[in-house]
Design an enzyme around this catalytic site. Structure first.
Site: not given
Ligand code: BMP
Length: 212
Positions: A9, A60-61, A66
């Site tokens: 990210d 996270k669609v 469509n």
């Molecule tokens: P970090 O380890 O910096 O907290 O990042 C976690 C990653 O996982 C981020 O990309 C976040 O959008 C994603 N994520 C999350 O943290 N929790 C969820 O429940 C779902 C995720 O996709």
């Protein structure tokens, strides 16, 4: 034994290529999402793919079938090997993502329960369990479930069984440890604790070893 997925990210191509390059050999896949793609464009996938690591698009669609199909076409056309989708839009929207992924030889993972505290407002309990059942019925390849609540991830594992995978975020910056969750999941997702480290390769190596 769980794989290690790097949540990349970061902003900008040079930082993304630097971190991904440093972590080559230490991570099993790279998860990209809006922060990186909005700052670089989807062409970043080709730049990252040079390292030979599978790229999973965490968009996270969450739209009508469509539109979901159109999003997936772009994602897989760009060279991603996986997509992460929501399930709460319903079975037809979910099926659009699963079908598009499989048509392109890719995989589809479904967010069931999220890792942050606010997930307890909605994305937990019966809702999460229902979405795990939907993911299984749709033929998805796996689900996303929280390392921050391993007891919940264990319940979701019971619902989907062992033929589907679980990738689990929340390790590192959100406070969970690999040891909390590794017995329930197929992969841990780690972002800031790796890419904000002074030495991303060593940080990734340590998480990889601890996930094993
Ligand atoms: P970090 O380890 O910096 O907290 O990042 C976690 C990653 O996982 C981020 O990309 C976040 O959008 C994603 N994520 C999350 O943290 N929790 C969820 O429940 C779902 C995720 O996709």
């Amino acid at each position: 034994m769980a794989d290690l997925l790097l949540a990349l990210d970061v902003k900008g191509k040079s930082e993304a290529v630097r971190v991904a390059g440093a972590c080559t050999g230490e991570v099993d896949a790279i998860k990209i999402g809006y922060p990186l793609v909005l700052s670089t464009g989807l062409g970043i996938v080709k730049d990252l793919a040079k390292a030979g690591i599978p790229i999973i698009a965490d968009f996270k669609v969450a739209d009508i079938p469509n539109t979901n199909s159109l999003i997936c076409e772009e994602v897989f056309g760009a060279g991603c090997s996986g997509i992460i989708t929501h399930a709460f839009c319903g079975h037809d929207s979910l099926a659009a993502c699963v079908d598009a992924a499989h048509d392109h030889g890719g995989v589809c993972f479904v967010v069931c329960e999220m890792s942050h505290p606010g997930a307890l407002d909605f994305l937990t309990g019966e809702n999460a369990e229902r979405m795990a059942g939907m993911a299984k019925a749709a033929g998805a390849d796996g689900i996303i479930a929280p390392a921050t609540r391993p007891e919940r991830t264990a319940i979701l594992r019971d619902i989907i069984g062992t033929s589907m995978k679980i990738y689990s975020p929340g390790v590192g910056a959100q406070g969970a440890q690999p040891e909390d969750v590794k017995k329930y999941v197929d992969g841990i997702i780690v972002g800031r604790a790796i890419y904000e480290s002074a030495d991303p390769k060593s940080a990734a190596h340590e998480f990889r070893v601890r996930a094993r």
